[in-house]
Design a protein around this motif. Structure first.
Motif, PDB file in Angstrom:
ATOM      1  N   UNK A 152       0.831  -1.205   0.000  1.00  0.00           N
ATOM      2  CA  UNK A 152       0.000   0.000   0.000  1.00  0.00           C
ATOM      3  C   UNK A 152       0.868   1.258   0.000  1.00  0.00           C
ATOM      4  N   UNK A 153       1.958   1.211   0.741  1.00  0.00           N
ATOM      5  CA  UNK A 153       2.886   2.348   0.747  1.00  0.00           C
ATOM      6  C   UNK A 153       3.529   2.514  -0.627  1.00  0.00           C
ATOM      7  N   UNK A 154       3.925   1.370  -1.217  1.00  0.00           N
ATOM      8  CA  UNK A 154       4.569   1.424  -2.524  1.00  0.00           C
ATOM      9  C   UNK A 154       3.640   2.001  -3.583  1.00  0.00           C
ATOM     10  N   UNK A 155       2.343   1.664  -3.497  1.00  0.00           N
ATOM     11  CA  UNK A 155       1.391   2.183  -4.471  1.00  0.00           C
ATOM     12  C   UNK A 155       1.330   3.708  -4.423  1.00  0.00           C
ATOM     13  N   UNK A 156       1.649   4.271  -3.261  1.00  0.00           N
ATOM     14  CA  UNK A 156       1.636   5.733  -3.117  1.00  0.00           C
ATOM     15  C   UNK A 156       2.904   6.364  -3.668  1.00  0.00           C
ATOM     16  N   UNK A 157       4.045   5.704  -3.496  1.00  0.00           N
ATOM     17  CA  UNK A 157       5.315   6.377  -3.773  1.00  0.00           C
ATOM     18  C   UNK A 157       6.095   5.826  -4.970  1.00  0.00           C
ATOM     19  N   UNK A 158       5.961   4.565  -5.307  1.00  0.00           N
ATOM     20  CA  UNK A 158       6.803   3.970  -6.348  1.00  0.00           C
ATOM     21  C   UNK A 158       6.026   3.817  -7.656  1.00  0.00           C
ATOM     22  N   UNK A 159       6.515   4.414  -8.731  1.00  0.00           N
ATOM     23  CA  UNK A 159       5.802   4.313 -10.017  1.00  0.00           C
ATOM     24  C   UNK A 159       5.789   2.873 -10.533  1.00  0.00           C
ATOM     25  N   UNK A 160       4.692   2.496 -11.139  1.00  0.00           N
ATOM     26  CA  UNK A 160       4.558   1.170 -11.723  1.00  0.00           C
ATOM     27  C   UNK A 160       5.279   1.128 -13.073  1.00  0.00           C
ATOM     28  N   UNK A 161       5.758  -0.055 -13.459  1.00  0.00           N
ATOM     29  CA  UNK A 161       6.450  -0.154 -14.752  1.00  0.00           C
ATOM     30  C   UNK A 161       5.491   0.017 -15.921  1.00  0.00           C
ATOM     31  N   UNK A 162       5.900   0.788 -16.893  1.00  0.00           N
ATOM     32  CA  UNK A 162       5.158   0.942 -18.147  1.00  0.00           C
ATOM     33  C   UNK A 162       6.146   1.431 -19.206  1.00  0.00           C
ATOM     34  N   UNK A 163       5.834   1.148 -20.456  1.00  0.00           N
ATOM     35  CA  UNK A 163       6.718   1.558 -21.541  1.00  0.00           C
ATOM     36  C   UNK A 163       6.807   3.078 -21.611  1.00  0.00           C
ATOM     37  N   UNK A 164       8.029   3.570 -21.594  1.00  0.00           N
ATOM     38  CA  UNK A 164       8.261   5.013 -21.699  1.00  0.00           C
ATOM     39  C   UNK A 164       8.976   5.381 -22.990  1.00  0.00           C
ATOM     40  N   UNK A 165       9.258   4.379 -23.812  1.00  0.00           N
ATOM     41  CA  UNK A 165       9.940   4.614 -25.090  1.00  0.00           C
ATOM     42  C   UNK A 165       9.187   3.902 -26.201  1.00  0.00           C
ATOM     43  N   UNK A 166       9.214   4.464 -27.409  1.00  0.00           N
ATOM     44  CA  UNK A 166       8.577   3.782 -28.544  1.00  0.00           C
ATOM     45  C   UNK A 166       9.467   2.653 -29.056  1.00  0.00           C
ATOM     46  N   UNK A 167       8.939   1.868 -29.964  1.00  0.00           N
ATOM     47  CA  UNK A 167       9.758   0.854 -30.618  1.00  0.00           C
ATOM     48  C   UNK A 167      10.878   1.537 -31.392  1.00  0.00           C
ATOM     49  N   UNK A 168      12.053   0.911 -31.495  1.00  0.00           N
ATOM     50  CA  UNK A 168      13.207   1.589 -32.117  1.00  0.00           C
ATOM     51  C   UNK A 168      12.939   2.139 -33.508  1.00  0.00           C
TER      52      UNK A 168
END
Length: 494
Positions: A465-481
């Motif tokens: 629950x603490x992590x959900x507040x402070x740590x961003x979840x993984x998601x793609x931040x770059x497009x395909x090359x």
């Protein structure tokens, strides 16, 4: 000859670039250099005119149009405005050099200090201070030496680099990406991925220059610089930085070779050195010697070369060893490999009864021959394991140091660390590794919180629950090359 300034032009006698007498000019990515670039007759030098908003544009224009031009008046571009901009561009929290002067200290009387620095530089009274040598751990083990320059040296080097970039950015080849304006590690990674997927690449040379920054030969560096720079005051400044020496444990030692890693001028100087030693030569080799496709991507002293034919790869490697030796460099044998890699590597190896293709590391990613769900080739890039281990070790120490702070303070710090990791590694196909980093960082945080006291037994459910507040979840931040690479056609192909 076009005169780009108001002053009279000064004719500068030619000086051979290479002791061997062999020309280094050649076709580069997307453009051509003049024939005889190294040994041809040097044309009239150029003065770039009075300072002003368009002064460096004139330098850039002449450098682009005339590949034999040598510039005789560059130092006057290092004016108060450029020094002031260089100061404000520095990291205020950066480590101090041997002078002990901090960014804040210098800024108390900034204008007076900059006027004094400007005056000393232009009357020849400026003296470069030795670098303070420090060591930082390397991801693969061992320690990397860095040179921390004095504050005024940082300011002046940054200003000089801006001036010299106006010339060299017109010369550098398309496959050179390291420490250049408008270029990044991800663009180099994109270029490599697109090259492997679109060209007929079956073999990859993963090579490493042994101790490159400490092996740079000052004599060759001087000759390479003189190919474009005829301003003796500018050349003198660079010589002062190269020969200023280092101080380690209070002892000064002379620097007869090398350029200090960490100094503001070193990335540009290293690019100039490798431009003449490697880039022009590799471009020429590809055009004249290769019998199949060859792709090249270089970021500073880290580079990958891909080949269609194995015989090209073996010959290139042998010729590269000879080429580097002429300029005081050598390949690290233990880090240099020729591996079978590419669209058909898995199929070809299976037909010969061999295992999966080997992998290689480049700019923090392990590159893997993989397949899409439909069975076609896909280059997969995952976080290099040793980089992740080293970063998680730093996280472990960081959360322990902060374990008695309020949880929001810890969360903001660790959230920034995780976000920074995501900003670099969250590329398509790597979300599992990005998620692993977040989970392991969270475990280190939980362990630290549980050590705050015997009664503080934080549960995993509470921690999530603490992590959900402070740590961003993984998601793609770059497009395909291919998407990003095709959107930037001016960067040049491999």
């Amino acid at each position: 000859m076009h005169d780009c300034g108001k002053s009279d032009r000064l004719v500068v006698p030619a000086k051979p670039l290479n002791k061997t007498g062999s020309p280094v000019a050649e076709v580069v990515e997307g453009r051509s250099l003049s024939k005889g670039n190294a040994t041809g007759k040097t044309r009239a030098g150029h003065r770039a005119g009075d300072g002003g908003p368009s002064a460096l544009d004139r330098v850039r224009d002449v450098a682009r149009r005339d590949k034999d031009a040598r510039f005789t008046a560059l130092l006057h571009h290092v004016d108060l405005d450029r020094l002031r901009a260089a100061y404000w561009a520095l990291n205020p929290r950066a480590a101090t050099g041997v002078d002990g002067v901090t960014w804040v200290d210098y800024g108390v009387e900034l204008e007076r200090n900059l006027r004094d620095l400007h005056a000393r530089v232009h009357r020849g009274a400026y003296r470069a201070r030795p670098s303070r040598r420090v060591f930082i751990p390397k991801a693969g083990g061992g320690r990397r030496p860095l040179g921390v320059a004095a504050l005024e040296d940082k300011i002046l080097q940054r200003a000089v680099v801006e001036v010299l970039n106006a010339i060299y950015e017109t010369d550098f080849v398309g496959f050179s990406y390291g420490f250049r304006p408008g270029r990044s590690q991800h663009q180099a990674l994109d270029a490599l991925a697109v090259g492997i997927e679109r060209k007929r690449v079956n073999w990859v040379l993963d090579a490493d220059i042994r101790g490159f920054f400490s092996a740079i030969d000052h004599g060759w560096m001087q000759q390479f610089l003189e190919h474009r720079i005829a301003d003796n005051r500018m050349l003198s400044l660079i010589r002062k930085w190269l020969k200023a020496g280092v101080i380690e444990d209070g002892e000064w030692s002379q620097t007869v070779r090398g350029a200090a890693q960490g100094a503001s001028a070193s990335p540009l100087l290293s690019n100039v050195y490798l431009h003449y030693v490697f880039d022009l030569w590799a471009s020429q080799w590809r055009r004249r010697n290769a019998h199949g496709d060859v792709i090249i991507v270089r970021f500073a002293d880290d580079y990958i070369v891909g080949f269609e034919r194995r015989e090209d790869a073996t010959q290139f490697l042998a010729d590269l060893r000879d080429r580097l030796a002429k300029f005081g460099l050598e390949l690290a044998a233990e880090k240099t490999r020729l591996i079978e890699f590419g669209r058909f590597a898995a199929e070809d190896r299976e037909a010969r009864g061999l295992g999966k293709p080997e992998t290689f590391n480049f700019l923090g990613f392990t590159h893997i021959c993989a397949q899409t769900r439909k069975g076609s080739f896909q280059l997969r890039r995952v976080t290099e394991s040793r980089r992740m281990r080293a970063k998680l070790h730093d996280v472990k120490r960081g959360v322990r140091r902060r374990m008695h702070l309020p949880i929001p303070d810890q969360g903001r710090w660790l959230g920034a660390v995780v976000q920074g990791h995501n900003n670099y590694y969250a590329v398509p196909g790597n979300l599992r590794a990005v998620g692993t980093f977040r989970n392991q960082a969270l475990r280190h945080w939980l362990t630290a919180l549980r050590r705050r006291g015997q009664r503080d037994r934080m549960t995993w459910e509470q921690m999530e629950r603490i992590a959900a507040r402070w740590l961003p979840m993984p998601r793609n931040l770059h497009p395909w090359p291919n998407v990003r690479f095709d959107a930037r056609p001016k960067l040049g192909a491999q």
